[in-house]
Design a protein around this motif. Structure first.
Motif, mmCIF file in Angstrom:
data_model
loop_
_atom_site.group_PDB
_atom_site.id
_atom_site.type_symbol
_atom_site.label_atom_id
_atom_site.label_comp_id
_atom_site.label_asym_id
_atom_site.label_seq_id
_atom_site.Cartn_x
_atom_site.Cartn_y
_atom_site.Cartn_z
ATOM 1 N N ILE A 53 -31.097 95.014 -33.303
ATOM 2 C CA ILE A 53 -30.047 94.195 -32.684
ATOM 3 C C ILE A 53 -29.502 94.887 -31.435
ATOM 4 C CG2 ILE A 53 -27.720 93.268 -33.045
ATOM 5 C CD1 ILE A 53 -28.458 92.960 -36.014
ATOM 6 N N LEU A 54 -29.370 96.216 -31.518
ATOM 7 C CA LEU A 54 -28.777 96.974 -30.419
ATOM 8 C C LEU A 54 -29.593 96.871 -29.130
ATOM 9 C CD1 LEU A 54 -26.696 99.025 -29.349
ATOM 10 C CD2 LEU A 54 -28.079 100.843 -30.373
ATOM 11 N N VAL A 55 -30.902 96.924 -29.248
ATOM 12 C CA VAL A 55 -31.738 96.977 -28.044
ATOM 13 C C VAL A 55 -32.335 95.625 -27.668
ATOM 14 C CG1 VAL A 55 -32.303 99.385 -28.453
ATOM 15 C CG2 VAL A 55 -33.825 97.610 -29.352
ATOM 16 N N GLU A 92 -39.166 104.589 -32.799
ATOM 17 C CA GLU A 92 -39.615 103.788 -31.656
ATOM 18 C C GLU A 92 -38.463 103.293 -30.785
ATOM 19 O OE1 GLU A 92 -40.951 99.784 -32.827
ATOM 20 O OE2 GLU A 92 -40.466 100.411 -34.880
ATOM 21 N N TRP A 93 -37.233 103.319 -31.327
ATOM 22 C CA TRP A 93 -36.097 102.792 -30.570
ATOM 23 C C TRP A 93 -35.471 103.840 -29.646
ATOM 24 C CZ3 TRP A 93 -36.654 97.910 -31.492
ATOM 25 C CH2 TRP A 93 -36.973 97.441 -32.758
ATOM 26 N N THR A 94 -35.911 105.092 -29.727
ATOM 27 C CA THR A 94 -35.232 106.182 -29.019
ATOM 28 C C THR A 94 -35.087 105.899 -27.524
ATOM 29 O OG1 THR A 94 -36.022 107.805 -30.632
ATOM 30 C CG2 THR A 94 -35.311 108.641 -28.480
ATOM 31 N N SER A 95 -36.200 105.642 -26.864
ATOM 32 C CA SER A 95 -36.151 105.481 -25.397
ATOM 33 C C SER A 95 -35.310 104.265 -24.999
ATOM 34 C CB SER A 95 -37.565 105.345 -24.832
ATOM 35 O OG SER A 95 -38.207 104.194 -25.358
ATOM 36 N N ARG A 96 -35.362 103.198 -25.804
ATOM 37 C CA ARG A 96 -34.613 102.001 -25.453
ATOM 38 C C ARG A 96 -33.110 102.208 -25.668
ATOM 39 N NH1 ARG A 96 -37.816 97.040 -28.195
ATOM 40 N NH2 ARG A 96 -36.320 95.850 -26.926
ATOM 41 N N VAL A 97 -32.761 103.003 -26.682
ATOM 42 C CA VAL A 97 -31.339 103.328 -26.886
ATOM 43 C C VAL A 97 -30.824 104.181 -25.737
ATOM 44 C CG1 VAL A 97 -29.728 104.621 -28.337
ATOM 45 C CG2 VAL A 97 -31.405 103.106 -29.395
ATOM 46 N N VAL A 98 -31.626 105.172 -25.299
ATOM 47 C CA VAL A 98 -31.225 106.026 -24.183
ATOM 48 C C VAL A 98 -30.992 105.193 -22.930
ATOM 49 C CG1 VAL A 98 -32.028 107.840 -22.615
ATOM 50 C CG2 VAL A 98 -32.277 108.124 -25.081
ATOM 51 N N LEU A 107 -29.787 102.404 -22.639
ATOM 52 C CA LEU A 107 -28.533 101.658 -22.633
ATOM 53 C C LEU A 107 -27.519 102.289 -21.684
ATOM 54 C CD1 LEU A 107 -28.060 100.865 -26.437
ATOM 55 C CD2 LEU A 107 -28.601 99.248 -24.610
ATOM 56 N N LEU A 108 -27.761 103.565 -21.308
ATOM 57 C CA LEU A 108 -26.875 104.198 -20.326
ATOM 58 C C LEU A 108 -26.941 103.492 -18.977
ATOM 59 C CD1 LEU A 108 -27.484 107.992 -21.094
ATOM 60 C CD2 LEU A 108 -25.519 106.609 -21.733
ATOM 61 N N ASN A 109 -28.003 102.715 -18.754
ATOM 62 C CA ASN A 109 -28.139 101.966 -17.501
ATOM 63 C C ASN A 109 -27.632 100.535 -17.612
ATOM 64 O OD1 ASN A 109 -29.151 103.879 -15.747
ATOM 65 N ND2 ASN A 109 -31.282 103.533 -16.350
ATOM 66 N N ASP A 110 -27.073 100.189 -18.773
ATOM 67 C CA ASP A 110 -26.632 98.820 -18.984
ATOM 68 C C ASP A 110 -25.557 98.442 -17.967
ATOM 69 O OD1 ASP A 110 -26.958 96.754 -21.488
ATOM 70 O OD2 ASP A 110 -25.025 96.536 -20.473
ATOM 71 N N ALA A 150 -22.508 103.097 -26.464
ATOM 72 C CA ALA A 150 -23.824 103.718 -26.655
ATOM 73 C C ALA A 150 -23.779 105.224 -26.466
ATOM 74 C CB ALA A 150 -24.832 103.090 -25.684
ATOM 75 N N ILE A 151 -22.935 105.695 -25.550
ATOM 76 C CA ILE A 151 -22.931 107.135 -25.271
ATOM 77 C C ILE A 151 -22.353 107.921 -26.447
ATOM 78 C CG2 ILE A 151 -20.673 107.331 -24.143
ATOM 79 C CD1 ILE A 151 -22.089 109.120 -22.068
ATOM 80 N N SER A 152 -21.452 107.311 -27.200
ATOM 81 C CA SER A 152 -20.952 107.980 -28.409
ATOM 82 C C SER A 152 -22.088 108.170 -29.412
ATOM 83 C CB SER A 152 -19.825 107.148 -29.042
ATOM 84 O OG SER A 152 -18.737 107.034 -28.159
#
Length: 983
Positions: A154-156, A187-193, A195-198, A207-209
């Protein structure tokens, strides 16, 4: 969120709450609640089906009753039914009830999970947020098992609304904190990272927390976040307050996000990419520049937000410790805060400068503020600020300003708050020792310390001054004269009496030539304090009296009268009575020569880490001393490290070996072996061997299985003889493959149980072990030599191959995080099942600055550790020697001597082997013979040893012939292999 319609006011709930508030007594309230509970129960059990509004109203009443402190044992099913409603208010009340009243063991958890899954898949953002909030509020392991795989999706997801992403990120953070083993990003690692560009700042903030928490546990997996964080930080710092209007707080753009980005960057070392690093340095410079600008608002919220970003930036600059310009600028900025009218800012500035003072780039800049800090120590009204000022003075102290700082701290001690006096005393004692340019100043400082704050001077402090005086011939006379003068005060502290009694008992003869300090004057002065002292101090004074009889024969009759008095030989305290009786008898029957031998002057103490340093390191906080700081201070402080703890107050131990042990009889707190009289090693490094070669007292193994306390703090130490063989900073690639030098390290511990097992630039491993019969206990001490914390620190002990059936090894888990300059302890229990030849493997993994460190060592567990020494007469030895005459029972080796043949060294190594060294057994007095029994769970293996040195071999080289005979052939071969490497 949808607005609540007017019809959702729930008038019945409002009436009930009003009735409760109008109750005149507790009894009336309980009566009204019981009436309402009966009504709600009848409604729930009635034949008429309730509509959603009624369920919501009654569930709300139950929730209110619960919040008043009453137990609720029904209504849970109705709350679960509300979750299936399509109305927001009904669903909201249902989730609220579940979050507060349903526990993770409830039978309804499956129904609740199904309702949550339905809402998560509904794509209705309001319902999805309610479900995510419920998961986060409950946060149970069952919730994590059910939804840990769904929430990252859901997050990504690209079609997820921003408000849902924010809730999903915070929900995932909650689950990760409660059950980190179930939340696997994979597999979600890169997509979660990314999110800093959202585009949405709220999503980035949430996301940064999550990313910061994940980075602390798995820095390598999330290291790509550094460049993205720098990029986002750069955009915020360079933007005007109007650019981020929705996220600007009192003219400060996105302060919370900025602080979180700076905190995330502190999880990693400086960026290796030059462009990224340059951009980050530019951001930090901009933040420092903005701090100098006039405030855009006079409101406190503006300054709080602005200073929060500034302090996080300074923390990052300190963490990197690689930009001299930024460090100096940060120091200057903090210096301005030292005189700020806001107390919190002064506190934070002092705390940050404590850390800056340890950096070689900013130490001198910190020192320029010494007068301001001293003024803060004297004038601050808040005790916590004064304590930070004292910590900063301690941190900025060096040889150039030591006398000034020590004098100011002593002056402050007279009026210091009681809560910080003990720590202040420790710091003054350490600085006086560390930076003393002459020993007379050191002695004056410590005695002044005892005079000013005697009640807060711990035993470690006055032990230490005695150690240093004994080890330094040039200060003994001055120390005797100074304590004599100090004791003449009408009222002096008991610690002063202890120091005076000890030093005059040892060195009173150095001032006896002056009629004003003649022997009788010294004795009368000490004895005038006797009746005012506690039992341990009186015991020490009695020991000083018997020393006086040896130093000054003319005082013998006077002292014997004191010892003979009823108040001594009939004393109610058994320790004092026994000392008086034994000292009186010793002085009466012993000749002058015997008395001089028994009561001779104490020998120098062996060089060890100061026990005061060890005590202060236990105190956490900015004032704590790091290993690196201590090493640096030691290099500057020369050789003023007078010695470590030792057993016995020299006056009593020699005179009364049979005396009942008591705290007063053990002056320096250690009873684990005889006094070490070997020459003290060089004091050129603080890292000195904290263990003597005497080994561990076997009796202590079963008597006291608690981990060591005093010596464990000193284990971050390396023997002077080991420094040249310190392993290089290499690690084995394969965890199962030990380091190449593992065998060499293992051989160092064949004849000793304590020392430094391994050391490189990052890590030091100390070891202390003890064995009894077939059982052993080993304490490993892992010391972080850097200023950066070790994360995910794990250790694994394995027994390869056949060793699994020969040794039973159990190890306790070790703390996963080791702060810079700190150490952690691990206990390993060992049981010998049968004889063995291999050694257990110790694998250590941790992350330092993001890089994985992996090394494997051999634990120094060898078959000889389980020896039980056996005393035998000459006839019995050779009879048994002949019985073990079968070829397979004997192992023999002839080899060259690696070191000069020293009889005492050979004896010490053979005793360290664990066998009994038999005297006058071999016909050749130059030979050594030993006997012992190896204790295993399966059997006992008797072993005999014969070592024949040949100093005049035909080859011109010194040679040994070593013969070992055992009832088991594998034991003979292994013992022969181990011992041949020792001589």
């Amino acid at each position: 969120m949808p607005a609540v319609s007017k019809g959702d006011g729930m008038r019945g709930l409002a009436v009930f709450i009003s009735d409760i508030r109008n109750c005149k007594s507790k009894e009336a309230e309980i009566k009204r609640i019981n009436k309402e509970l009966a009504n709600i129960r009848s409604k729930f059990k009635g034949d008429k089906a309730l509509d959603g509004y009624s369920k919501k109203k009654y569930v709300c009443k139950l929730l209110f009753i619960f919040l008043l402190g009453h137990d609720i044992d029904f209504g849970h099913m109705e709350a679960v039914n509300l979750l299936s409603s399509n109305k927001y208010t009904e669903k909201q009340i249902g989730y609220l009830f579940i979050s507060v009243l349903v526990n993770s063991n409830s039978e309804l958890i499956r129904l609740i999970n199904n309702a949550i899954k339905n809402d998560l898949s509904s794509r209705n953002p309001t319902f999805m947020c309610l479900a995510l909030h419920c998961i986060a509020n409950v946060g149970s392991r069952e919730m994590a098992e059910a939804f840990a795989g769904e929430i990252p999706r859901i997050l990504v997801a690209g079609d997820t609304m921003d408000s849902v992403k924010q809730s999903a990120a915070l929900c995932l953070l909650r689950l990760y904190k409660t059950s980190p083993d179930l939340v696997l990003m994979g597999e979600w690692t890169s997509r979660v990272v990314h999110l800093l560009n959202d585009q949405h700042m709220g999503v980035v903030t949430a996301a940064i927390s999550l990313i910061t928490c994940l980075s602390q546990k798995n820095p390598d997996e999330f290291k790509t976040c550094v460049s993205l964080a720098v990029s986002r930080l750069s955009r915020i710092v360079s933007s005007a307050s109007t650019d981020l209007q929705d996220y600007t707080y009192y003219f400060v753009p996105a302060p919370w996000l900025s602080c979180k980005l700076l905190r995330l960057l502190q999880c990693y070392p400086p960026p290796e990419d030059g462009a990224v690093k340059g951009r980050l340095v530019e951001c930090l410079e901009t933040i420092l520049n903005k701090a100098q600008e006039p405030p855009k608002s006079k409101k406190v919220q503006h300054s709080n937000a602005k200073n929060a970003i500034l302090f996080e930036a300074i923390s990052l600059i300190i963490h990197y410790d690689s930009e001299p310009n930024l460090l100096v600028r940060a120091c200057n900025q903090l210096g301005q805060f030292l005189q700020h009218r806001e107390t919190n800012l002064r506190y934070l500035a002092l705390e940050s400068m404590c850390t800056l003072a340890s950096s070689e780039f900013s130490h001198e800049a910190v020192k320029t503020h010494i007068e301001t800090v001293i003024n803060a120590l004297k004038t601050e009204r808040d005790v916590s600020v004064r304590q930070r000022a004292a910590d900063l003075l301690y941190a900025m102290c060096d040889r150039s300003n030591a006398k000034q700082i020590v004098a100011e701290m002593l002056s402050y001690l007279e009026t210091a708050d009681y809560s910080i006096r003990e720590e202040m005393v420790l710091k003054v004692a350490i600085l006086a020792e560390k930076y003393a340019v002459d020993y007379s100043w050191y002695v004056d400082t410590i005695l002044n310390l005892i005079r000013i704050a005697g009640d807060y001077v711990s035993e470690e402090v006055w032990y230490r001054v005695i150690q240093i005086v004994i080890n330094r011939d040039d200060v003994q006379g001055y120390a005797a004269k100074t304590v004599f003068e100090a004791l003449q005060a009408p009222a002096c502290h008991e610690n002063m009496v202890k120091v005076g009694g000890y030093i005059l008992g040892e060195f009173g003869n150095l001032i006896a030539g002056d009629p004003r300090s003649s022997p009788l004057v010294q004795f009368n002065l000490l004895h005038s304090k006797f009746h005012l002292c506690s039992v341990p101090t009186r015991a020490l004074l009695l020991s000083a009296y018997i020393k006086f009889i040896n130093l000054f024969p003319e005082t013998k009759s006077t002292i014997q009268e004191v010892l003979r008095s009823d108040s001594q030989i009939r004393n109610s305290d058994v320790e004092l009575q026994q000392r008086a009786v034994e000292y009186l008898k010793l002085s009466s029957i012993a000749s002058t020569d015997v008395l001089a031998t028994v009561l001779e002057e104490m020998p120098p103490f062996p060089e060890r880490e100061s026990s005061i340093l060890a005590k202060l390191k236990k105190k956490k906080g900015p004032g704590a001393v790091s290993v690196n700081e201590l090493e640096e201070g030691k290099r500057e402080g020369g050789e003023l490290n007078g010695g470590g703890e030792r057993g016995g107050d020299g006056s009593a131990i020699a005179a009364s070996n049979a005396s009942t042990p008591s705290p007063s009889a053990d002056l320096l707190g250690l009873r684990t072996g005889p006094p070490v009289t070997a020459a003290a090693p060089s004091a050129g490094s603080l890292l000195v061997d904290v263990f003597s070669e005497a080994g561990v007292n076997d009796d202590g193994f079963l008597r006291d299985l608690e981990p060591p306390t005093e010596s464990s703090d000193s284990l971050l130490a390396e023997g002077p003889g080991d420094s040249d063989s310190a392993p290089p900073s290499v690690v084995s690639e394969d965890p199962a493959t030990p380091l190449p030098e593992s065998n060499e390290l293992l051989n160092k511990f064949v004849c000793k149980n304590n020392g430094v097992l391994f050391e490189n630039q990052l890590l030091q491993i100390g070891i202390k072990s003890e064995y009894r019969q077939n059982l052993g206990r080993m304490y490993l001490f892992y010391g972080n030599k850097t200023s950066v914390q070790f994360v995910t620190f794990t250790t694994t002990v394995t027994c390869p191959g056949e060793l699994q059936s020969q040794l039973n090894v159990q190890s306790k888990t070790v703390e996963p995080l080791i702060e810079g300059g700190a150490q952690v302890q691990q206990v390993i229990n060992i049981e010998c099942l049968t004889d063995f030849t291999d050694a257990p493997l110790l694998n250590i993994k941790f992350r330092y600055g993001g890089a994985l460190q992996n090394l494997t060592l051999k634990l120094p567990v060898t078959i000889n550790k389980f020896f039980q020494p056996t005393e035998m007469a000459s006839h019995d030895f050779f009879q048994r020697w002949k019985q073990l005459s079968q070829p397979q029972q004997e192992a023999q080796k002839i080899f060259k001597a690696n070191n000069a043949m020293d009889t005492e060294v050979l004896k010490a190594k053979l005793l360290g082997l664990g066998m009994a060294l038999l005297e006058n057994v071999d016909p050749n007095p130059e030979n050594f013979v030993c006997a012992g029994v190896i204790q295993t769970k399966a059997q006992q293996v008797g072993s005999l040893l014969r070592l024949e040195p040949n100093a005049q071999a035909q080859s011109g080289e010194q040679m040994y012939r070593l013969t070992v005979r055992s009832s088991k052939d594998t034991v003979s071969k292994r013992l022969c292999e181990l011992l041949a490497e020792q001589f």
